[in-house]
Each structure stands twice: as structure tokens, then as C-alpha cells.
Design a protein around this motif. Structure first.
Motif, PDB file in Angstrom:
ATOM      1  N   GLY A 142       0.924  -1.477   0.124  1.00 53.31           N
ATOM      2  CA  GLY A 142       0.087   0.098   0.017  1.00 53.31           C
ATOM      3  C   GLY A 142       0.375   1.319   0.261  1.00 53.31           C
ATOM      4  O   GLY A 142       0.436   2.794   0.058  1.00 53.31           O
ATOM      5  N   GLY A 143       1.834   1.225  -0.683  1.00 53.42           N
ATOM      6  CA  GLY A 143       2.681   2.308  -0.784  1.00 53.42           C
ATOM      7  C   GLY A 143       3.840   2.398   1.056  1.00 53.42           C
ATOM      8  O   GLY A 143       4.591   3.260   0.504  1.00 53.42           O
ATOM      9  N   ASP A 144       3.183   1.476   1.780  1.00 51.11           N
ATOM     10  CA  ASP A 144       4.172   2.001   2.960  1.00 51.11           C
ATOM     11  C   ASP A 144       5.506   0.252   2.968  1.00 51.11           C
ATOM     12  O   ASP A 144       6.111   0.463   3.969  1.00 51.11           O
ATOM     13  N   GLY A 145       5.427   0.051   1.559  1.00 45.97           N
ATOM     14  CA  GLY A 145       6.695  -1.000   1.318  1.00 45.97           C
ATOM     15  C   GLY A 145       8.198  -0.412   1.462  1.00 45.97           C
ATOM     16  O   GLY A 145       8.298   0.915   1.102  1.00 45.97           O
ATOM     17  N   PRO A 146       9.124  -1.595   0.973  1.00 44.46           N
ATOM     18  CA  PRO A 146      10.098  -1.022   0.742  1.00 44.46           C
ATOM     19  C   PRO A 146      10.305  -0.773  -0.828  1.00 44.46           C
ATOM     20  O   PRO A 146      11.430   0.160  -1.207  1.00 44.46           O
ATOM     21  N   PHE A 147       9.782  -0.600  -1.902  1.00 43.58           N
ATOM     22  CA  PHE A 147       9.564  -0.426  -3.017  1.00 43.58           C
ATOM     23  C   PHE A 147       8.491   0.804  -3.073  1.00 43.58           C
ATOM     24  O   PHE A 147       6.925   0.461  -3.175  1.00 43.58           O
ATOM     25  N   PRO A 148       9.281   1.941  -3.782  1.00 43.97           N
ATOM     26  CA  PRO A 148       8.312   2.594  -4.103  1.00 43.97           C
ATOM     27  C   PRO A 148       6.972   2.693  -5.001  1.00 43.97           C
ATOM     28  O   PRO A 148       5.739   3.690  -4.691  1.00 43.97           O
ATOM     29  N   ALA A 149       7.067   1.625  -5.784  1.00 50.72           N
ATOM     30  CA  ALA A 149       6.627   2.555  -7.067  1.00 50.72           C
ATOM     31  C   ALA A 149       5.963   0.642  -7.001  1.00 50.72           C
ATOM     32  O   ALA A 149       5.846  -0.011  -6.913  1.00 50.72           O
ATOM     33  N   LYS A 150       4.115   0.993  -7.542  1.00 49.34           N
ATOM     34  CA  LYS A 150       3.298  -0.709  -6.986  1.00 49.34           C
ATOM     35  C   LYS A 150       3.636  -1.533  -8.771  1.00 49.34           C
ATOM     36  O   LYS A 150       3.621  -0.796  -9.543  1.00 49.34           O
ATOM     37  N   PRO A 151       4.198  -2.553  -8.054  1.00 51.64           N
ATOM     38  CA  PRO A 151       3.678  -3.390  -8.863  1.00 51.64           C
ATOM     39  C   PRO A 151       2.372  -3.602 -10.027  1.00 51.64           C
ATOM     40  O   PRO A 151       1.525  -2.969  -9.386  1.00 51.64           O
ATOM     41  N   ALA A 152       3.165  -4.289 -11.155  1.00 50.72           N
ATOM     42  CA  ALA A 152       1.414  -4.321 -11.685  1.00 50.72           C
ATOM     43  C   ALA A 152       0.154  -5.270 -11.551  1.00 50.72           C
ATOM     44  O   ALA A 152       0.516  -6.023 -10.418  1.00 50.72           O
ATOM     45  N   THR A 153      -0.327  -4.023 -11.275  1.00 53.19           N
ATOM     46  CA  THR A 153      -1.780  -5.349 -11.074  1.00 53.19           C
ATOM     47  C   THR A 153      -3.056  -6.156 -11.815  1.00 53.19           C
ATOM     48  O   THR A 153      -3.270  -5.934 -13.604  1.00 53.19           O
ATOM     49  N   LEU A 154      -1.931  -6.859 -12.022  1.00 56.36           N
ATOM     50  CA  LEU A 154      -2.593  -8.285 -13.132  1.00 56.36           C
ATOM     51  C   LEU A 154      -4.007  -8.776 -13.042  1.00 56.36           C
ATOM     52  O   LEU A 154      -3.940  -9.010 -14.122  1.00 56.36           O
ATOM     53  N   VAL A 155      -4.087  -8.500 -11.936  1.00 55.32           N
ATOM     54  CA  VAL A 155      -6.041  -8.681 -11.530  1.00 55.32           C
ATOM     55  C   VAL A 155      -6.649  -7.071 -11.836  1.00 55.32           C
ATOM     56  O   VAL A 155      -6.223  -6.841 -10.635  1.00 55.32           O
ATOM     57  N   GLY A 156      -7.795  -6.786 -12.301  1.00 49.76           N
ATOM     58  CA  GLY A 156      -8.153  -5.224 -12.317  1.00 49.76           C
ATOM     59  C   GLY A 156      -7.736  -4.100 -13.174  1.00 49.76           C
ATOM     60  O   GLY A 156      -8.842  -3.392 -13.129  1.00 49.76           O
ATOM     61  N   ASP A 157      -6.506  -4.781 -13.683  1.00 50.83           N
ATOM     62  CA  ASP A 157      -6.175  -3.743 -14.350  1.00 50.83           C
ATOM     63  C   ASP A 157      -6.235  -4.250 -16.425  1.00 50.83           C
ATOM     64  O   ASP A 157      -6.016  -5.096 -16.585  1.00 50.83           O
ATOM     65  N   LYS A 158      -7.261  -3.548 -16.917  1.00 47.76           N
ATOM     66  CA  LYS A 158      -7.477  -4.403 -18.255  1.00 47.76           C
ATOM     67  C   LYS A 158      -5.911  -4.184 -19.481  1.00 47.76           C
ATOM     68  O   LYS A 158      -6.683  -5.058 -20.045  1.00 47.76           O
ATOM     69  N   LYS A 159      -4.969  -3.363 -19.366  1.00 46.15           N
ATOM     70  CA  LYS A 159      -4.014  -3.372 -19.517  1.00 46.15           C
ATOM     71  C   LYS A 159      -3.277  -4.827 -19.995  1.00 46.15           C
ATOM     72  O   LYS A 159      -3.204  -5.141 -20.261  1.00 46.15           O
ATOM     73  N   TYR A 160      -3.489  -4.758 -18.609  1.00 48.10           N
ATOM     74  CA  TYR A 160      -2.975  -6.215 -18.359  1.00 48.10           C
ATOM     75  C   TYR A 160      -3.491  -7.718 -18.365  1.00 48.10           C
ATOM     76  O   TYR A 160      -3.381  -8.910 -18.866  1.00 48.10           O
ATOM     77  N   GLU A 161      -4.628  -7.702 -18.072  1.00 50.84           N
ATOM     78  CA  GLU A 161      -5.873  -8.582 -18.136  1.00 50.84           C
ATOM     79  C   GLU A 161      -5.775  -8.954 -19.923  1.00 50.84           C
ATOM     80  O   GLU A 161      -6.535  -9.762 -20.834  1.00 50.84           O
ATOM     81  N   ALA A 162      -5.590  -7.999 -20.207  1.00 50.51           N
ATOM     82  CA  ALA A 162      -5.542  -8.127 -21.789  1.00 50.51           C
ATOM     83  C   ALA A 162      -3.767  -8.616 -22.382  1.00 50.51           C
ATOM     84  O   ALA A 162      -4.751  -8.548 -23.813  1.00 50.51           O
ATOM     85  N   MET A 163      -2.795  -8.133 -21.890  1.00 48.62           N
ATOM     86  CA  MET A 163      -1.709  -8.447 -22.336  1.00 48.62           C
ATOM     87  C   MET A 163      -1.786 -10.156 -23.259  1.00 48.62           C
ATOM     88  O   MET A 163      -1.958 -11.235 -22.379  1.00 48.62           O
ATOM     89  N   PRO A 164      -1.424 -10.111 -24.025  1.00 47.51           N
ATOM     90  CA  PRO A 164      -1.445 -11.927 -24.380  1.00 47.51           C
ATOM     91  C   PRO A 164      -0.301 -12.647 -23.771  1.00 47.51           C
ATOM     92  O   PRO A 164       0.174 -11.840 -22.630  1.00 47.51           O
ATOM     93  N   GLU A 165      -0.574 -14.318 -23.954  1.00 50.77           N
ATOM     94  CA  GLU A 165       0.282 -14.840 -23.157  1.00 50.77           C
ATOM     95  C   GLU A 165       1.890 -14.639 -23.533  1.00 50.77           C
ATOM     96  O   GLU A 165       2.498 -14.800 -22.527  1.00 50.77           O
ATOM     97  N   GLY A 166       1.608 -15.003 -24.275  1.00 50.28           N
ATOM     98  CA  GLY A 166       3.193 -14.872 -24.922  1.00 50.28           C
ATOM     99  C   GLY A 166       4.296 -13.507 -24.630  1.00 50.28           C
ATOM    100  O   GLY A 166       5.210 -13.394 -24.113  1.00 50.28           O
ATOM    101  N   GLN A 167       3.920 -12.655 -24.557  1.00 49.68           N
ATOM    102  CA  GLN A 167       4.280 -11.224 -23.905  1.00 49.68           C
ATOM    103  C   GLN A 167       4.463 -11.149 -21.918  1.00 49.68           C
ATOM    104  O   GLN A 167       5.203 -11.201 -21.869  1.00 49.68           O
ATOM    105  N   MET A 168       3.507 -12.071 -21.610  1.00 50.36           N
ATOM    106  CA  MET A 168       3.670 -12.611 -20.148  1.00 50.36           C
ATOM    107  C   MET A 168       4.635 -13.546 -19.934  1.00 50.36           C
ATOM    108  O   MET A 168       6.274 -12.792 -19.856  1.00 50.36           O
ATOM    109  N   TYR A 169       5.083 -13.796 -21.078  1.00 55.49           N
ATOM    110  CA  TYR A 169       6.394 -15.286 -21.251  1.00 55.49           C
ATOM    111  C   TYR A 169       7.671 -14.399 -21.402  1.00 55.49           C
ATOM    112  O   TYR A 169       8.216 -14.473 -20.582  1.00 55.49           O
ATOM    113  N   TYR A 170       7.507 -13.421 -21.990  1.00 55.04           N
ATOM    114  CA  TYR A 170       8.892 -12.911 -22.798  1.00 55.04           C
ATOM    115  C   TYR A 170       9.385 -12.464 -21.218  1.00 55.04           C
ATOM    116  O   TYR A 170      10.153 -12.188 -21.208  1.00 55.04           O
TER     117      TYR A 170
END
Length: 218
Positions: A142-170
Motif C-alpha cells: 500500500g505504499g508503505d513497503g520498501p518498493f516505492p513503485a506499485k507493481p503491475a495489477t494483474l487482476v483489475g487492470d485492463k492493460k494486463y488483463e488484455a496482455m497476450p500470454e506470449g508477452q507475459m512469457y517474454y
């Protein structure tokens, strides 16, 4: 007691002299004797079919053009589902774009395999992307951890939900943006398993609930 000590004093120099005489023998000993633990005495080769330049030259004199480089288009024993798309050079994205066309060779994972895929995700991915795939893992928290930038939201973000399997594998294989490569942690099959797990979660989140308007229209 004194006599015994005198005898010992005389015997010690004699024994040492015999040892020195035996070690100075002109006979070359070829027999190394018995080896208690051969695996510790003789190391195994670091590379299969390894040869020295001198050995290659000797083979060449016999007309044998030896090369220990794998034949193009082949893969090592045990390597499943090879990924033929190479990593892009710095500043290039052509291969990343081409990876969109690659489909997951694993389809219809059974319950046990999906359970293992879930475990692999939790071990390797959840620390950043969260157990709920919401990008809120322990490193972000929630922003209180050691990593300042939020990692990708794999479920709930249309960008990553639409990402093809091949690009995920890459991305998992070579790394992408802040995420490094996981090729050393996950073999080719395990990577596809994790991607199948992510896609199943994405599909479950976007599937219309029973009795909803969309299902009623159908």
C-alpha cells in the motif's frame, strides 16, 4: 626403564633412515594404490563432450571437423516448450511485439497442476504482485513497503488483463521494466504454468456473475 629408553632412542633413527632410503628409490611407482572415495579424487567434467584446442587440432588433422556447439534448431534433453524469440536489443521492441502471437502450449491444466501453478506464483510472484494479483505484495504494501513503485495489477487492470500470454512469457523470461528475469528460478514449463494461472484468475474476475444482466440477455 633407562635401558628401554636407550633402545627407543636407537630404534627411532634407524626407522627414519629406512623411510628415507625407501623414498629415495629409483623405481617410479605407477600404482597410486586404492582410492577410498573416487568421486572426490577425480572431478567430473564441467562441460559435456568438452575438448581442448589441442584435441580439436588433432581431430582436424584426421579430417574430423569437431564442434561441441549444439546443432541449430535443437534443444537440450529435458527442455520443454522452447521459446524461439530472442531478447530485444537495447532500445528495440520488435521481438517483444512479436511475442504477442505466441500461445501458451499448456491448455486445460488439471486441478493438481493448477494447484502447483498457484504455489509457484506465490513463491516467485506474490512478493510484488500480491496474493490477490492486485499489485499489493509485501514489497509495496500500500505504499508503505520498501518498493516505492506499485507493481503491475494483474487482476483489475485492463492493460494486463488484455496482455497476450506470449508477452507475459517474454517478460518473465527476459524481464521487463523493473521486473528482472525469472528464467533461472522457473523452467519453461513452470513459466507457462504460472501464466496459465494468472490468465485463469483474470478470466474469473471478468466473467459475468450468474443472474447478471449480461447473462440474462444471453
Amino acid at each position: 626403564m633407562n635401558v628401554e629408553m636407550q633402545i627407543q632412542k636407537k630404534l627411532i633413527p634407524i626407522c627414519l633412515s629406512l623411510v628415507l632410503l625407501a623414498s629415495c628409490s629409483d623405481d617410479v611407482r605407477r600404482d597410486t594404490g586404492r582410492i577410498y572415495m573416487p568421486d572426490m579424487s577425480y572431478s567430473r567434467a564441467y562441460e559435456t563432450y568438452a575438448v581442448t584446442p589441442e584435441q580439436k587440432e588433432a581431430l582436424l588433422k584426421k579430417g574430423i571437423h569437431y564442434s561441441n556447439i549444439p546443432v541449430a534448431g535443437t534443444m537440450k534433453r529435458g527442455a520443454l516448450f522452447p521459446f524461439d524469440i530472442a531478447q530485444d536489443a537495447a532500445g528495440d521492441t520488435a521481438n517483444y511485439a512479436a511475442s504477442r502471437a505466441v500461445k501458451n502450449p499448456l491448455s486445460g491444466l488439471d486441478e493438481m497442476t493448477m494447484k502447483e501453478a498457484n504455489r509457484l506464483y506465490l513463491v516467485n510472484c506474490a512478493i510484488c504482485h500480491g496474493t490477490k494479483l492486485d499489485g499489493n505484495g509485501p514489497l509495496y504494501r500500500g505504499g508503505d513497503g520498501p518498493f516505492p513503485a506499485k507493481p503491475a495489477t494483474l487482476v483489475g487492470d485492463k492493460k494486463y488483463e488484455a496482455m497476450p500470454e506470449g508477452q507475459m512469457y517474454y517478460s518473465v523470461t527476459y524481464g521487463k521494466n523493473k521486473m528482472g528475469s525469472y528464467a533461472s528460478q522457473l523452467d519453461t514449463r513452470q513459466r507457462w504454468m504460472v501464466i496459465a494461472y494468472i490468465k485463469s484468475k483474470q478470466a474469473g474476475a471478468t466473467a459475468p456473475a450468474a443472474g447478471s444482466d449480461s447473462s440474462a440477455k444471453k
